[in-house]
Design a protein around this motif. Structure first.
Motif, PDB file in Angstrom:
ATOM      1  N   LEU A  86       0.848  -1.195   0.000  1.00 44.41           N
ATOM      2  CA  LEU A  86       0.000   0.000   0.000  1.00 44.41           C
ATOM      3  C   LEU A  86       0.881   1.241   0.000  1.00 44.41           C
ATOM      4  O   LEU A  86       1.743   1.413   0.854  1.00 44.41           O
ATOM      5  CB  LEU A  86      -0.907  -0.014   1.244  1.00 44.41           C
ATOM      6  N   LEU A  87       0.657   2.103  -0.997  1.00 43.09           N
ATOM      7  CA  LEU A  87       1.440   3.341  -1.088  1.00 43.09           C
ATOM      8  C   LEU A  87       0.722   4.487  -0.392  1.00 43.09           C
ATOM      9  O   LEU A  87       1.358   5.405   0.125  1.00 43.09           O
ATOM     10  CB  LEU A  87       1.674   3.674  -2.571  1.00 43.09           C
ATOM     11  N   GLY A  88      -0.604   4.440  -0.385  1.00 42.42           N
ATOM     12  CA  GLY A  88      -1.328   5.512   0.288  1.00 42.42           C
ATOM     13  C   GLY A  88      -2.830   5.408   0.108  1.00 42.42           C
ATOM     14  O   GLY A  88      -3.316   4.637  -0.724  1.00 42.42           O
ATOM     15  N   ILE A  89      -3.527   6.191   0.930  1.00 39.87           N
ATOM     16  CA  ILE A  89      -4.982   6.228   0.869  1.00 39.87           C
ATOM     17  C   ILE A  89      -5.408   7.676   0.661  1.00 39.87           C
ATOM     18  O   ILE A  89      -4.958   8.565   1.382  1.00 39.87           O
ATOM     19  CB  ILE A  89      -5.603   5.704   2.176  1.00 39.87           C
ATOM     20  N   VAL A  90      -6.241   7.899  -0.342  1.00 42.34           N
ATOM     21  CA  VAL A  90      -6.721   9.254  -0.610  1.00 42.34           C
ATOM     22  C   VAL A  90      -8.193   9.324  -0.237  1.00 42.34           C
ATOM     23  O   VAL A  90      -9.015   8.605  -0.801  1.00 42.34           O
ATOM     24  CB  VAL A  90      -6.539   9.628  -2.098  1.00 42.34           C
ATOM     25  N   PRO A  91      -8.537  10.181   0.740  1.00 37.92           N
ATOM     26  CA  PRO A  91      -9.940  10.257   1.133  1.00 37.92           C
ATOM     27  C   PRO A  91     -10.803  10.921   0.065  1.00 37.92           C
ATOM     28  O   PRO A  91     -10.314  11.730  -0.730  1.00 37.92           O
ATOM     29  CB  PRO A  91      -9.902  11.102   2.404  1.00 37.92           C
ATOM     30  N   GLU A  92     -12.056  10.546   0.048  1.00 36.60           N
ATOM     31  CA  GLU A  92     -13.050  11.191  -0.817  1.00 36.60           C
ATOM     32  C   GLU A  92     -13.035  12.682  -0.531  1.00 36.60           C
ATOM     33  O   GLU A  92     -13.003  13.098   0.634  1.00 36.60           O
ATOM     34  CB  GLU A  92     -14.425  10.596  -0.484  1.00 36.60           C
ATOM     35  N   ASP A  93     -13.023  13.499  -1.568  1.00 33.77           N
ATOM     36  CA  ASP A  93     -12.855  14.932  -1.357  1.00 33.77           C
ATOM     37  C   ASP A  93     -13.550  15.691  -2.493  1.00 33.77           C
ATOM     38  O   ASP A  93     -13.190  15.516  -3.663  1.00 33.77           O
ATOM     39  CB  ASP A  93     -11.352  15.240  -1.338  1.00 33.77           C
ATOM     40  N   THR A  94     -14.544  16.501  -2.159  1.00 35.87           N
ATOM     41  CA  THR A  94     -15.257  17.234  -3.208  1.00 35.87           C
ATOM     42  C   THR A  94     -14.349  18.267  -3.872  1.00 35.87           C
ATOM     43  O   THR A  94     -14.628  18.736  -4.974  1.00 35.87           O
ATOM     44  CB  THR A  94     -16.481  17.973  -2.636  1.00 35.87           C
ATOM     45  N   GLY A  95     -13.261  18.599  -3.204  1.00 38.84           N
ATOM     46  CA  GLY A  95     -12.293  19.537  -3.776  1.00 38.84           C
ATOM     47  C   GLY A  95     -11.735  19.061  -5.108  1.00 38.84           C
ATOM     48  O   GLY A  95     -11.326  19.864  -5.944  1.00 38.84           O
ATOM     49  N   VAL A  96     -11.734  17.734  -5.304  1.00 33.94           N
ATOM     50  CA  VAL A  96     -11.225  17.177  -6.562  1.00 33.94           C
ATOM     51  C   VAL A  96     -12.048  17.711  -7.735  1.00 33.94           C
ATOM     52  O   VAL A  96     -11.516  18.064  -8.782  1.00 33.94           O
ATOM     53  CB  VAL A  96     -11.267  15.634  -6.531  1.00 33.94           C
ATOM     54  N   ILE A  97     -13.357  17.802  -7.542  1.00 32.87           N
ATOM     55  CA  ILE A  97     -14.234  18.266  -8.620  1.00 32.87           C
ATOM     56  C   ILE A  97     -13.931  19.721  -8.970  1.00 32.87           C
ATOM     57  O   ILE A  97     -13.745  20.062 -10.137  1.00 32.87           O
ATOM     58  CB  ILE A  97     -15.720  18.102  -8.216  1.00 32.87           C
ATOM     59  N   THR A  98     -13.850  20.572  -7.954  1.00 28.14           N
ATOM     60  CA  THR A  98     -13.591  21.985  -8.242  1.00 28.14           C
ATOM     61  C   THR A  98     -12.197  22.195  -8.814  1.00 28.14           C
ATOM     62  O   THR A  98     -12.001  23.038  -9.688  1.00 28.14           O
ATOM     63  CB  THR A  98     -13.782  22.846  -6.979  1.00 28.14           C
TER      64      THR A  98
END
Lengths: 90, 264
Positions: B198-210
């Protein structure tokens, strides 16, 4: 712990553990490129061969795949009643 | 000699391109020289996610057809030093590039960059074999749902077959809340099934859309949870030892609340 208490109260298992269970099974088959039909055929043929040597109840025969980490094991369960007396044929 | 890393997933829509854009930018912010290669010929998207779409003049296809020098086809990202993009051709399709040609490009790029990140198209066909042809490492991106994980397992098999290693996993769109109440598989579940590092975990983030709307990768403004996650992953890629934080939300109150309100 959490799960067992929930189950005591008749709660459904978490959907995440259902997902994991289903995935493990399907991925095991994907990896081996094995489908249900092939498993049935394997079970049938194994039964044919083993029936020459042992007597067992057909209902309890089970051939399945077990997935652990990166490896898969083929598990064949043939609970037998007794061995045939092969000395007669010799 | 730089490292060539293919970023892939099997299933589409799990955040492969977003991850490539952010990891590439993050590595450049850490002072590395980075080139991001879009290998999705015919369906290119890295340029628009990176906000560089108006500046593409040449593509990898032009380099292969000898219409221009490789160095000339690289679009420099002016927001950070050391970051460039090699765009994919939009007019061609995946069969127009041979794996050997892709490998030649990657080999050339690695002599002048610390990192060559190749954004692979979804799927297990030609696009993937092209994208991975020049790679010596792989990052597999998945979301914690059954279809993405199943496809990830399939692609991991192909990567192993191509003798590319290490293969590292990034779990994207991880929802601490859903994991906390048992509606989403946690990292241990996913690792147990896929069995790679496992290299990492990226949380769900609405910032990705903007950020995608604006064409500014999240890591430029390191304020959101996903941006922090991508920065940590980039640091790990450079060899820094950064522990993976436990993102799962399991407070006493949530546990009690979940117990009453949960819908599995």
């Amino acid at each position: 712990m959490n799960i067992s208490i929930r189950q005591l109260f008749g709660r459904k298992p978490k959907s995440s553990s259902i997902a994991k269970q289903r995935l493990k099974l399907v991925i095991t088959q994907d990896r081996l490129d094995v489908d249900d039909r092939m498993m049935m055929r394997l079970q049938h043929e194994l039964t044919e061969v083993l029936a020459k040597y042992f007597e067992f109840s057909m209902n309890s025969v089970q051939v399945s795949l077990k997935h652990e980490g990166n490896s898969c094991t083929l598990v064949a369960d043939f609970p037998y009643k007794k061995a045939h007396d092969l000395s007669v044929n010799r | 000699m730089g490292r060539v890393i293919v970023v892939t997933s099997g299933k589409g829509g799990v955040g492969k391109t977003t991850s490539t854009a952010n990891l590439g930018t993050a590595l450049a912010l850490l002072g590395k020289t980075v080139v991001i290669v879009d290998a999705d010929v015919g369906l290119r998207n890295l340029d628009i996610v990176m906000g560089l779409e108006s500046r593409i003049v040449y593509t990898s296809m032009d380099v292969i057809d000898k219409h221009c020098e490789l160095s000339k086809a690289l679009v420099r990202d002016r927001r950070v030093d050391g970051l460039t993009l090699l765009a994919a051709s939009q007019k061609n399709n995946k069969d127009d590039i041979q794996p050997a040609q892709m490998k030649a490009i990657c080999d050339k790029l690695r002599s002048t960059h610390d990192f060559v990140l190749v954004d692979s198209p979804a799927g297990i066909e030609r696009g993937f074999s092209n994208a991975s042809a020049g790679a010596d490492e792989a990052i597999v991106v998945t979301t914690p749902d059954v279809s993405a994980i199943r496809d990830a397992d399939r692609i991991i098999g192909l990567i192993q077959h191509a003798r590319i290693e290490p293969i590292n996993l990034v779990i994207n769109r991880f929802s601490p809340e859903l994991v906390g109440n048992g509606s989403m598989m946690d990292q241990a579940d996913v690792m147990d099934i896929l069995n790679i590092d496992l290299l990492g975990i990226v949380p769900e983030d609405t910032g990705v859309i903007t950020s995608t709307n604006r064409g500014i990768p999240l890591v430029y403004e390191e304020t959101s949870a996903a941006a922090h996650a991508y920065m940590r992953i980039a640091r790990r890629l450079t060899g820094q030892q950064i522990p993976i934080p436990d993102l799962e939300q399991k407070g006493l109150f949530t546990s009690i609340l979940n117990w009453f309100t949960r819908k599995s």
